[in-house]
Design a protein around this motif. Structure first.
Motif, PDB file in Angstrom:
ATOM      1  N   VAL A   1       0.855  -1.190   0.000  1.00  0.00           N
ATOM      2  CA  VAL A   1       0.000   0.000   0.000  1.00  0.00           C
ATOM      3  C   VAL A   1       0.893   1.243   0.000  1.00  0.00           C
ATOM      4  O   VAL A   1       1.614   1.515   0.963  1.00  0.00           O
ATOM      5  CB  VAL A   1      -0.956  -0.008   1.211  1.00  0.00           C
TER       6      VAL A   1
ATOM      7  N   LYS B   1      -0.370   4.352  -1.072  1.00  0.00           N
ATOM      8  CA  LYS B   1      -1.192   5.557  -1.245  1.00  0.00           C
ATOM      9  C   LYS B   1      -0.596   6.685  -0.393  1.00  0.00           C
ATOM     10  O   LYS B   1       0.282   6.451   0.440  1.00  0.00           O
ATOM     11  CB  LYS B   1      -2.641   5.273  -0.878  1.00  0.00           C
TER      12      LYS B   1
ATOM     13  N   TYR C   1       2.732   6.796   2.254  1.00  0.00           N
ATOM     14  CA  TYR C   1       2.672   7.192   3.670  1.00  0.00           C
ATOM     15  C   TYR C   1       3.785   8.208   3.978  1.00  0.00           C
ATOM     16  O   TYR C   1       4.446   8.140   5.021  1.00  0.00           O
ATOM     17  CB  TYR C   1       2.804   5.983   4.591  1.00  0.00           C
TER      18      TYR C   1
ATOM     19  N   LEU D   1      -7.601   1.417  -4.672  1.00  0.00           N
ATOM     20  CA  LEU D   1      -8.485   0.880  -3.617  1.00  0.00           C
ATOM     21  C   LEU D   1      -9.671   1.803  -3.367  1.00  0.00           C
ATOM     22  O   LEU D   1     -10.709   1.381  -2.876  1.00  0.00           O
ATOM     23  CB  LEU D   1      -7.707   0.710  -2.306  1.00  0.00           C
TER      24      LEU D   1
ATOM     25  N   LYS E   1     -15.206  -5.379  -4.006  1.00  0.00           N
ATOM     26  CA  LYS E   1     -15.012  -5.113  -2.572  1.00  0.00           C
ATOM     27  C   LYS E   1     -16.300  -5.394  -1.822  1.00  0.00           C
ATOM     28  O   LYS E   1     -17.355  -4.851  -2.148  1.00  0.00           O
ATOM     29  CB  LYS E   1     -14.624  -3.649  -2.382  1.00  0.00           C
TER      30      LYS E   1
ATOM     31  N   ARG F   1     -17.974   0.953   5.498  1.00  0.00           N
ATOM     32  CA  ARG F   1     -17.359   1.974   4.649  1.00  0.00           C
ATOM     33  C   ARG F   1     -17.685   1.514   3.234  1.00  0.00           C
ATOM     34  O   ARG F   1     -18.787   1.056   2.997  1.00  0.00           O
ATOM     35  CB  ARG F   1     -15.850   2.036   4.956  1.00  0.00           C
TER      36      ARG F   1
ATOM     37  N   TYR G   1     -12.180  -8.809  -2.258  1.00  0.00           N
ATOM     38  CA  TYR G   1     -11.558  -8.437  -0.984  1.00  0.00           C
ATOM     39  C   TYR G   1     -12.518  -7.753  -0.042  1.00  0.00           C
ATOM     40  O   TYR G   1     -13.613  -7.340  -0.415  1.00  0.00           O
ATOM     41  CB  TYR G   1     -10.304  -7.589  -1.213  1.00  0.00           C
TER      42      TYR G   1
ATOM     43  N   HIS H   1     -12.199  -5.335   3.948  1.00  0.00           N
ATOM     44  CA  HIS H   1     -11.248  -4.586   4.801  1.00  0.00           C
ATOM     45  C   HIS H   1     -11.677  -4.731   6.254  1.00  0.00           C
ATOM     46  O   HIS H   1     -12.874  -4.653   6.571  1.00  0.00           O
ATOM     47  CB  HIS H   1     -11.255  -3.113   4.369  1.00  0.00           C
TER      48      HIS H   1
ATOM     49  N   ASN I   1      -4.907  -6.255   6.434  1.00  0.00           N
ATOM     50  CA  ASN I   1      -3.999  -5.113   6.421  1.00  0.00           C
ATOM     51  C   ASN I   1      -2.788  -5.490   7.281  1.00  0.00           C
ATOM     52  O   ASN I   1      -2.611  -6.664   7.627  1.00  0.00           O
ATOM     53  CB  ASN I   1      -4.718  -3.849   6.924  1.00  0.00           C
ATOM     54  N   SER I   2      -1.972  -4.497   7.655  1.00  0.00           N
ATOM     55  CA  SER I   2      -0.712  -4.821   8.341  1.00  0.00           C
ATOM     56  C   SER I   2      -0.918  -5.638   9.617  1.00  0.00           C
ATOM     57  O   SER I   2      -0.340  -6.719   9.780  1.00  0.00           O
ATOM     58  CB  SER I   2       0.032  -3.531   8.708  1.00  0.00           C
TER      59      SER I   2
ATOM     60  N   ARG J   1      -2.704  -6.912   2.133  1.00  0.00           N
ATOM     61  CA  ARG J   1      -2.510  -5.515   1.707  1.00  0.00           C
ATOM     62  C   ARG J   1      -1.869  -4.746   2.850  1.00  0.00           C
ATOM     63  O   ARG J   1      -2.527  -4.386   3.810  1.00  0.00           O
ATOM     64  CB  ARG J   1      -3.864  -4.834   1.396  1.00  0.00           C
ATOM     65  N   CYS J   2      -0.573  -4.541   2.748  1.00  0.00           N
ATOM     66  CA  CYS J   2       0.138  -3.942   3.889  1.00  0.00           C
ATOM     67  C   CYS J   2       0.659  -2.549   3.588  1.00  0.00           C
ATOM     68  O   CYS J   2       1.304  -2.328   2.569  1.00  0.00           O
ATOM     69  CB  CYS J   2       1.323  -4.810   4.272  1.00  0.00           C
ATOM     70  N   GLY J   3       0.401  -1.648   4.519  1.00  0.00           N
ATOM     71  CA  GLY J   3       0.977  -0.312   4.451  1.00  0.00           C
ATOM     72  C   GLY J   3       1.903  -0.102   5.634  1.00  0.00           C
ATOM     73  O   GLY J   3       3.123  -0.275   5.537  1.00  0.00           O
ATOM     74  N   ILE J   4       1.321   0.201   6.773  1.00  0.00           N
ATOM     75  CA  ILE J   4       2.105   0.700   7.907  1.00  0.00           C
ATOM     76  C   ILE J   4       3.225  -0.267   8.339  1.00  0.00           C
ATOM     77  O   ILE J   4       4.303   0.191   8.733  1.00  0.00           O
ATOM     78  CB  ILE J   4       1.163   1.063   9.095  1.00  0.00           C
TER      79      ILE J   4
ATOM     80  N   TYR K   1       0.265   6.581  11.474  1.00  0.00           N
ATOM     81  CA  TYR K   1      -0.143   6.831  10.083  1.00  0.00           C
ATOM     82  C   TYR K   1      -0.236   8.339   9.820  1.00  0.00           C
ATOM     83  O   TYR K   1       0.183   8.833   8.772  1.00  0.00           O
ATOM     84  CB  TYR K   1      -1.537   6.265   9.794  1.00  0.00           C
TER      85      TYR K   1
END
Ligand SMILES: Cc1ncc(COP(=O)(O)O)c(C=O)c1O
Length: 370
Positions: free
Chosen positions: A34, A36, A40, A82, A126, A133, A160, A162, A199-200, A217-220, A341
């Motif tokens: 991720v 976006k 980050y 996303l 999704k 959401r 997917y 979330h 996610n993370s 789906r990993c960001g942080i 974040y």
């Protein structure tokens, strides 16, 4: 060299590689990275380039704008938006080979009516399993969407959902969401290439519970932070130099609205960084570091400048650590009652970024110049 202003972040891409290794090993799934919000705050173009060398399966962004920015800089890895893509711009997504998301039947109907053909568009569906959401909330609507996809010969590559609360150690909400997701999967007569849930925090903690997915789906966590201690390493640190050093007498006041008053003979340093660089105005009282010594932020943070109280002997050659080994983004986030974040995504593009690979300086980028 930090492009004319003595304020910079350092992005340690070796640490990013280490964190991807942790995510891969722990989750045993493919990684959708991720990136976006300018990765980050870490700079999406350089981060995307590096992630391509690590062969992540997908890059995830939040808007078509972010996706096109990556494609304009020669990113070739699959990209998924996303967030919401306006149906009238799907031709752009097709032209740039960008995957979009079906968030509702209404969106799909509008998209089909506005475009001659969507046969060349790759889509992930999704479903909303409890976060309320974006996403399809009922199995009935999901089946109608699948039917429409079949009728119009759409390329549905993925499914997917979330998770809302993967940071909770009590996993009741997550378990409920996973049960609901399983019901969606069971109701579909389709073999999706990609199914992704975590996610993370989930990717580092769910284990077998996420057995229906083949990607995370990993960001942080990629950037070095998680609720679950997994040996991650923070990728970004932030520093600045000192513009000026000033001695104060008891009673001298500092910055707008005079919210700090010296009680002793004190020395302060004026720093070339402020809230327009992403540092919150509420940082008064927080500590930065010079040579491991805590230095309190005194007075209001200004747009481009701020002041810290420094030990006697501080010179204009000293470096101030704002985010680093003495105090990472979580420490700052806790002080500001927010999350890491927000600290990271607030880093302004006007701050120069210095990238490191294999322990050596790789590239310096300032988005104004490069
Ligand atoms: C849909 C979706 N998936 C994955 C992520 C990545 O979350 P994290 O940074 O917690 O890994 C986000 C981040 O907001 C998201 O919105």
């Amino acid at each position: 060299m930090t492009k004319f202003r003595n304020t910079w972040v350092e992005i340690n891409l070796d640490r990013l590689a280490h964190n991807i290794g942790v995510i891969r090993k722990t989750s045993e799934k493919s990684v959708f990275a991720v990136i976006k919000a300018n990765a980050y705050g870490h700079g999406d173009i350089e981060v995307a380039r590096f992630l391509e060398s690590l062969q992540v399966s997908y890059l995830c962004v939040s808007s078509l704008d972010e996706a096109i920015h990556l494609r304009n800089h020669h990113t070739t890895t699959p990209i998924i938006v996303l967030g919401y893509t306006e149906p009238e711009y799907l031709n752009e997504a097709i032209d740039r080979n960008v995957t979009c998301v079906v968030p509702s039947k209404e969106w799909l109907v509008k998209s089909l009516s506005l475009n001659d053909s969507l046969a060349n568009l790759t889509l992930h569906i999704k479903v909303d399993t409890g976060m309320n959401r974006a996403g399809i909330k009922t199995i009935e609507e999901f089946k109608e969407v699948l039917q429409l996809c079949k009728l119009n010969k759409l390329n549905i590559e993925g499914l997917y959902t979330h998770l809302s609360s993967s940071n909770f150690t009590d996993g009741a909400i997550t378990s409920q969401q996973i049960t609901s997701f399983q019901e969606f999967i069971d109701s579909a007569d389709v073999n999706f290439k990609w199914v992704h849930t975590s996610n993370s925090d989930a990717s580092l903690s769910l284990g077998e519970l996420d057995k229906h997915s083949n990607a995370v789906r990993c960001g942080i966590a990629m950037y070095g932070y998680s609720t679950f201690d997994s040996g991650l390493q923070p990728v970004l640190s932030m520093y600045c130099g000192i513009n000026q050093i000033k001695n104060l007498k008891p009673g001298d006041q500092v910055s707008y609205s005079a919210t700090y008053e010296a009680t002793n003979d004190e020395t302060i340093a004026i720093l070339p960084i402020g809230y327009a660089d992403g540092l919150d105005r509420k940082l008064q009282g927080f500590n930065f570091y010079i040579k491991e010594v805590p230095c309190e932020v005194v007075g209001r943070v200004c747009m481009d400048l701020m002041m810290i109280r420094v030990p006697v002997g501080t010179t204009l050659d000293d470096v101030v650590e704002i985010i680093g080994k003495n105090s990472d983004a979580v420490v700052m986030a806790e002080y500001l009652q927010t999350i890491s974040y927000e600290i990271l995504t607030s880093v302004s593009p006007r701050i120069t970024k210095r990238y490191f690979i294999n322990g050596a300086h790789h590239k310096t980028i300032n988005e104004r110049f490069d």
